[in-house]
Design a protein around this motif. Structure first.
Motif, PDB file in Angstrom:
ATOM      1  N   LYS A  47       5.636  -3.107  12.463  1.00  0.00           N
ATOM      2  CA  LYS A  47       4.281  -3.154  12.738  1.00  0.00           C
ATOM      3  C   LYS A  47       3.562  -1.886  12.242  1.00  0.00           C
ATOM      4  CE  LYS A  47       4.998  -5.334  17.370  1.00  0.00           C
ATOM      5  NZ  LYS A  47       6.479  -5.765  16.827  1.00  0.00           N
ATOM      6  N   ASP A  48       3.850  -1.788  10.968  1.00  0.00           N
ATOM      7  CA  ASP A  48       3.156  -0.813  10.181  1.00  0.00           C
ATOM      8  C   ASP A  48       2.040  -1.731   9.457  1.00  0.00           C
ATOM      9  OD1 ASP A  48       2.006   1.099   8.486  1.00  0.00           O
ATOM     10  OD2 ASP A  48       4.026   2.033   7.778  1.00  0.00           O
ATOM     11  N   TRP A  49       0.878  -1.839  10.114  1.00  0.00           N
ATOM     12  CA  TRP A  49      -0.127  -2.862   9.293  1.00  0.00           C
ATOM     13  C   TRP A  49      -0.677  -2.273   8.110  1.00  0.00           C
ATOM     14  CZ3 TRP A  49       1.753  -6.740  11.600  1.00  0.00           C
ATOM     15  CH2 TRP A  49       1.810  -7.147  12.865  1.00  0.00           C
ATOM     16  N   GLU A  50      -1.138  -0.992   8.041  1.00  0.00           N
ATOM     17  CA  GLU A  50      -1.548  -0.430   6.910  1.00  0.00           C
ATOM     18  C   GLU A  50      -0.709  -0.462   5.638  1.00  0.00           C
ATOM     19  OE1 GLU A  50      -4.610   1.041   4.442  1.00  0.00           O
ATOM     20  OE2 GLU A  50      -4.652   0.669   6.566  1.00  0.00           O
ATOM     21  N   ARG A  51       0.399  -0.355   5.997  1.00  0.00           N
ATOM     22  CA  ARG A  51       1.745  -0.495   4.901  1.00  0.00           C
ATOM     23  C   ARG A  51       1.558  -1.929   4.369  1.00  0.00           C
ATOM     24  NH1 ARG A  51       7.942   0.600   5.259  1.00  0.00           N
ATOM     25  NH2 ARG A  51       8.547  -0.463   3.239  1.00  0.00           N
ATOM     26  N   ALA A  52       1.528  -3.067   5.397  1.00  0.00           N
ATOM     27  CA  ALA A  52       1.751  -4.134   5.254  1.00  0.00           C
ATOM     28  C   ALA A  52       0.561  -4.559   4.138  1.00  0.00           C
ATOM     29  CB  ALA A  52       1.714  -5.131   6.578  1.00  0.00           C
ATOM     30  N   ARG A  53      -0.636  -4.367   4.732  1.00  0.00           N
ATOM     31  CA  ARG A  53      -2.031  -4.548   4.131  1.00  0.00           C
ATOM     32  C   ARG A  53      -2.111  -4.156   2.691  1.00  0.00           C
ATOM     33  NH1 ARG A  53      -6.857  -2.774   2.776  1.00  0.00           N
ATOM     34  NH2 ARG A  53      -6.012  -0.674   3.377  1.00  0.00           N
ATOM     35  N   GLU A  54      -1.722  -2.906   2.510  1.00  0.00           N
ATOM     36  CA  GLU A  54      -1.529  -2.289   0.999  1.00  0.00           C
ATOM     37  C   GLU A  54      -0.637  -3.057   0.143  1.00  0.00           C
ATOM     38  OE1 GLU A  54      -0.949   1.757   1.534  1.00  0.00           O
ATOM     39  OE2 GLU A  54      -3.070   2.190   2.323  1.00  0.00           O
ATOM     40  N   ALA A  55       0.650  -3.454   0.717  1.00  0.00           N
ATOM     41  CA  ALA A  55       1.495  -4.101   0.108  1.00  0.00           C
ATOM     42  C   ALA A  55       1.070  -5.523  -0.326  1.00  0.00           C
ATOM     43  CB  ALA A  55       2.783  -4.186   0.791  1.00  0.00           C
ATOM     44  N   LYS A  56       0.356  -6.205   0.455  1.00  0.00           N
ATOM     45  CA  LYS A  56       0.025  -7.703   0.406  1.00  0.00           C
ATOM     46  C   LYS A  56      -1.133  -7.406  -0.764  1.00  0.00           C
ATOM     47  CE  LYS A  56      -2.068 -11.465   2.814  1.00  0.00           C
ATOM     48  NZ  LYS A  56      -2.547 -12.133   4.068  1.00  0.00           N
ATOM     49  N   ILE A  57      -2.277  -6.276  -0.717  1.00  0.00           N
ATOM     50  CA  ILE A  57      -3.263  -6.223  -1.825  1.00  0.00           C
ATOM     51  C   ILE A  57      -2.563  -6.091  -3.278  1.00  0.00           C
ATOM     52  CG2 ILE A  57      -4.912  -4.744  -2.497  1.00  0.00           C
ATOM     53  CD1 ILE A  57      -5.881  -4.433   0.287  1.00  0.00           C
ATOM     54  N   LEU A  58      -1.325  -5.435  -3.055  1.00  0.00           N
ATOM     55  CA  LEU A  58      -0.736  -5.058  -4.475  1.00  0.00           C
ATOM     56  C   LEU A  58      -0.022  -6.517  -5.019  1.00  0.00           C
ATOM     57  CD1 LEU A  58       1.224  -1.964  -4.161  1.00  0.00           C
ATOM     58  CD2 LEU A  58      -0.834  -2.191  -5.460  1.00  0.00           C
ATOM     59  N   VAL A  59       0.325  -7.327  -4.146  1.00  0.00           N
ATOM     60  CA  VAL A  59       1.199  -8.675  -4.569  1.00  0.00           C
ATOM     61  C   VAL A  59      -0.288  -9.505  -5.240  1.00  0.00           C
ATOM     62  CG1 VAL A  59       2.069 -10.721  -3.948  1.00  0.00           C
ATOM     63  CG2 VAL A  59       2.734  -8.506  -3.049  1.00  0.00           C
ATOM     64  N   GLU A  60      -1.377  -9.522  -4.292  1.00  0.00           N
ATOM     65  CA  GLU A  60      -2.391 -10.386  -4.988  1.00  0.00           C
ATOM     66  C   GLU A  60      -2.971  -9.717  -6.090  1.00  0.00           C
ATOM     67  OE1 GLU A  60      -4.425 -10.092  -1.199  1.00  0.00           O
ATOM     68  OE2 GLU A  60      -3.552 -11.432  -0.299  1.00  0.00           O
ATOM     69  N   GLU A  61      -3.202  -8.508  -6.332  1.00  0.00           N
ATOM     70  CA  GLU A  61      -3.724  -7.953  -7.466  1.00  0.00           C
ATOM     71  C   GLU A  61      -2.922  -8.221  -8.750  1.00  0.00           C
ATOM     72  OE1 GLU A  61      -4.346  -3.750  -6.863  1.00  0.00           O
ATOM     73  OE2 GLU A  61      -6.135  -4.137  -5.755  1.00  0.00           O
ATOM     74  N   LYS A  62      -1.620  -7.946  -8.435  1.00  0.00           N
ATOM     75  CA  LYS A  62      -0.476  -8.381  -9.382  1.00  0.00           C
ATOM     76  C   LYS A  62      -0.637  -9.807 -10.058  1.00  0.00           C
ATOM     77  CE  LYS A  62       4.434  -8.053 -10.726  1.00  0.00           C
ATOM     78  NZ  LYS A  62       5.787  -7.866 -10.373  1.00  0.00           N
ATOM     79  N   GLN A  63      -1.022 -10.715  -9.029  1.00  0.00           N
ATOM     80  CA  GLN A  63      -1.261 -12.087  -9.486  1.00  0.00           C
ATOM     81  C   GLN A  63      -2.443 -12.207 -10.335  1.00  0.00           C
ATOM     82  OE1 GLN A  63      -0.211 -16.364  -7.322  1.00  0.00           O
ATOM     83  NE2 GLN A  63      -2.046 -15.147  -6.364  1.00  0.00           N
ATOM     84  N   ARG A  64      -3.564 -11.544  -9.786  1.00  0.00           N
ATOM     85  CA  ARG A  64      -4.707 -11.817 -10.629  1.00  0.00           C
ATOM     86  C   ARG A  64      -4.836 -11.111 -12.120  1.00  0.00           C
ATOM     87  NH1 ARG A  64      -7.083 -11.121  -5.155  1.00  0.00           N
ATOM     88  NH2 ARG A  64      -6.924  -8.817  -5.518  1.00  0.00           N
ATOM     89  N   GLU A  65      -4.035  -9.973 -12.124  1.00  0.00           N
ATOM     90  CA  GLU A  65      -3.777  -9.465 -13.510  1.00  0.00           C
ATOM     91  C   GLU A  65      -2.996 -10.330 -14.394  1.00  0.00           C
ATOM     92  OE1 GLU A  65      -4.351  -6.788 -16.336  1.00  0.00           O
ATOM     93  OE2 GLU A  65      -5.422  -6.566 -14.363  1.00  0.00           O
ATOM     94  N   ALA A  66      -2.120 -10.927 -13.821  1.00  0.00           N
ATOM     95  CA  ALA A  66      -1.218 -11.964 -14.732  1.00  0.00           C
ATOM     96  C   ALA A  66      -2.118 -13.059 -15.197  1.00  0.00           C
ATOM     97  CB  ALA A  66      -0.145 -12.491 -13.951  1.00  0.00           C
ATOM     98  N   LEU A  67      -2.990 -13.494 -14.286  1.00  0.00           N
ATOM     99  CA  LEU A  67      -3.929 -14.539 -14.764  1.00  0.00           C
ATOM    100  C   LEU A  67      -4.884 -14.220 -15.723  1.00  0.00           C
ATOM    101  CD1 LEU A  67      -5.323 -17.196 -14.445  1.00  0.00           C
ATOM    102  CD2 LEU A  67      -6.469 -16.515 -12.418  1.00  0.00           C
ATOM    103  N   LYS A  68      -5.416 -12.945 -15.545  1.00  0.00           N
ATOM    104  CA  LYS A  68      -6.274 -12.463 -16.648  1.00  0.00           C
ATOM    105  C   LYS A  68      -5.598 -12.207 -17.926  1.00  0.00           C
ATOM    106  CE  LYS A  68      -9.179  -9.789 -13.700  1.00  0.00           C
ATOM    107  NZ  LYS A  68      -9.759  -8.263 -13.303  1.00  0.00           N
ATOM    108  N   GLN A  69      -4.360 -11.864 -18.013  1.00  0.00           N
ATOM    109  CA  GLN A  69      -3.767 -11.780 -19.365  1.00  0.00           C
ATOM    110  C   GLN A  69      -3.362 -12.964 -19.839  1.00  0.00           C
ATOM    111  OE1 GLN A  69       0.028  -9.329 -18.597  1.00  0.00           O
ATOM    112  NE2 GLN A  69      -1.192  -7.562 -17.913  1.00  0.00           N
ATOM    113  N   ARG A  70      -3.022 -14.047 -19.064  1.00  0.00           N
ATOM    114  CA  ARG A  70      -2.926 -15.374 -19.595  1.00  0.00           C
ATOM    115  C   ARG A  70      -4.120 -15.851 -20.309  1.00  0.00           C
ATOM    116  NH1 ARG A  70       0.025 -16.143 -14.955  1.00  0.00           N
ATOM    117  NH2 ARG A  70      -1.681 -17.163 -14.135  1.00  0.00           N
TER     118      ARG A  70
END
Length: 400
Positions: free
Chosen positions: A322-345
Motif C-alpha cells: 500500500k505504498d501508492w507513491e512508490r507503485a505509481r512511480e514504478a508504473k511510470i518507469l515501466v511505461e516510459e521504458k516501453q515508450r523509449e524502446a518504441l522511439k528507438q525502433r
C-alpha cells in the motif's frame, strides 16, 4: 551486481481464488467512488483500451499473467489432461467443455490487471502442463498463449485481444480472438471463443462474465453452446442468478441435441443426457479454483528479463505494501521504458518481432501461432512433474 539484484526481485502474487472474494478489502462502495471520479471526462462509447488506471485500482499482476493463470493455476484434478484420457468421443468432448468452464475465474469489481508491455512474457509449469504467454502487439493489446501437456500430448493456443467500451452505467469488454485445443493422440481439434466481460456500476455494482461461448470439434461432429447469464436487473427478475450458465451439446451436422448443460460456474455444473435422463456433475468450482497457489522459483538464472513478475515487481510490491507513491512511480518507469524502446525502433526503422509466436493480421482480426511445437519446462513452477508441491520461496523480496 545491480542486474543480479534485479533478477532476485520477483513478486509472485497469489492467484485470485473463490475464497478471496469474501476477504476482499475492496468494497464496492469505495471502489465505485474512485471509478466514477475517473470517468467524469469519459464519454459513453469511448474506447478505454489506452485508459491508464492509478495503482489503487490495479491488481498486483499483469493481464498476461491472468491469462496464464487460467491454464496453469488450478486445484484438484488435472482437467486438461482428462480431455485426452477418455475413450469415447462424447466423453472427451464433455471433458473439453468442463476444462473450458474451469478457465472462468472470479473478478474483482473495479480492479484491473496491468496492461502488459510489448515483449512481456510469462512462463510457468504445473505438473505436466507448461505455459508460455507473450504480449505480441501493443496497439491493440494482443496476447498470445501456448500450453502443452507433456504426458497427454495436448496443445493449447490462444490469441486474445479486447476492446473495452464505456456505456454510461457499465463497461463492456469484448474479448476477441480464438482458443484452439488439440488432442494430438486423438487427432482432434477443438475451437472455442470467449465470453464478454461486463463491469456494471448501476443499479448494483459488480463484474461478471456474460455472453455466448461456442465449442466445436469437426472430427467428431460435436458442438456445444454455453450461455453465461448476465447479472442484469432483467435477468434477476427472470430468476437467473449471478454466474449461472445454460447450454447444450449437439451434433453439428444434424443439430440433434444430446445433452443439456446447466448450473453455476462458481459452484457446480451438470449435464443431462436427453436420451437416458441421467444427470452428471461435470464441474465443481470448489475443487478447482479454491486454494490456488502462486508459482515459486525453480531456477532463478533461467528467468527471462521479460518475465511478467520481474517487469512489474516494483509496482506489485508497492501495491501489496500500500505504498501508492512508490507503485505509481514504478508504473511510470515501466511505461516510459516501453515508450523509449518504441522511439528507438522507429528511429532505426526496426519493427517488433515476437520471440515465441508468429503474428498475422487479417483485416481487423489477429492470428497467432507458436514458433515451437512444445513449451519447455519453466523456471517458475506450481508443482513438480511428480506432483510434489513446492514450498513457497522464503525470500524477503518475494511476496505472496
Amino acid at each position: 551486481m545491480a542486474e543480479e539484484e534485479m533478477r532476485k526481485h520477483l513478486v509472485l502474487a497469489k492467484p485470485f481464488s473463490l475464497e478471496d472474494e469474501k476477504d476482499s478489502e475492496h468494497t464496492a462502495s469505495n471502489v465505485i467512488r474512485k471509478i466514477l471520479s475517473l470517468f467524469k471526462t469519459v464519454r459513453p462509447g469511448s474506447d478505454l483500451t489506452n485508459f491508464q488506471l492509478p495503482p489503487q485500482l490495479n491488481l498486483p499482476r499483469s493481464q498476461l499473467q491472468c491469462y496464464g493463470e487460467m491454464v496453469y493455476s488450478f486445484g484438484g484434478q488435472d482437467l486438461l489432461g482428462e480431455c485426452s484420457r477418455r475413450d469415447l468421443p462424447i466423453e472427451r468432448f464433455k471433458s473439453v467443455v468442463t476444462w473450458n468452464i474451469s478457465t472462468l475465474r472470479p473478478l474483482v469489481f473495479g480492479m484491473s490487471p496491468y496492461n502488459s508491455v510489448l515483449g512481456e512474457t510469462h512462463h510457468v509449469s504445473n505438473g505436466h502442463i507448461n505455459v508460455i504467454a507473450e504480449q505480441v502487439v501493443h496497439h491493440p493489446p494482443v496476447s498470445a498463449l501456448h500450453a502443452t501437456h507433456e504426458q497427454e500430448n495436448i496443445d493449447v493456443t490462444w490469441c486474445q485481444y479486447f476492446t473495452p467500451k464505456f456505456r454510461g452505467t457499465y463497461v463492456d469488454v469484448e474479448v476477441k480472438g480464438k482458443r484452439v485445443l488439440k488432442l494430438l493422440n486423438r487427432k482432434e481439434t477443438y475451437e472455442m471463443d470467449q465470453p464478454r466481460l461486463i463491469m456494471r456500476f448501476l443499479p448494483a455494482p459488480g463484474a461478471h462474465w456474460a455472453g455466448k461461448v461456442k465449442i466445436k470439434c469437426p472430427e467428431t461432429d460435436l458442438e456445444a453452446e454455453l450461455h453465461l447469464i448476465s447479472d442484469s436487473f432483467i435477468e434477476r427478475f427472470r430468476g437467473n442468478n449471478n454466474r449461472s450458465l445454460k447450454g447444450k451439446i449437439f451434433e453439428s451436422s444434424s443439430g440433434h441435441q444430446l445433452y443439456n448443460i446447466y448450473g453455476h460456474w462458481d459452484r457446480t455444473v451438470m449435464v443431462k443426457n436427453l436420451k437416458t435422463g441421467e444427470v452428471e456433475v461435470i464441474y465443481n468450482a470448489k475443487e478447482n479454483i479454491t486454494g490456488l497457489k502462486p508459482p515459486t522459483v525453480k531456477n532463478l538464472q533461467e528467468v527471462m528479463e521479460s518475465e511478467s513478475t520481474m517487469v512489474w515487481s516494483e509496482v506489485s510490491e508497492g501495491i501489496l505494501k500500500k505504498d501508492w507513491e512508490r507503485a505509481r512511480e514504478a508504473k511510470i518507469l515501466v511505461e516510459e521504458k516501453q515508450r523509449e524502446a518504441l522511439k528507438q525502433r522507429e528511429a532505426s526503422g526496426e519493427s517488433w518481432v515476437p520471440k515465441h509466436f508468429s503474428v498475422v493480421k487479417k483485416g481487423k482480426d489477429w492470428d497467432c501461432s507458436p514458433l515451437q511445437p512444445t513449451v519447455p519446462r519453466a523456471p517458475l513452477i506450481i508443482t513438480e512433474v511428480q506432483g510434489e508441491i513446492i514450498n513457497r520461496v522464503q525470500d524477503s523480496k518475494t511476496l505472496c
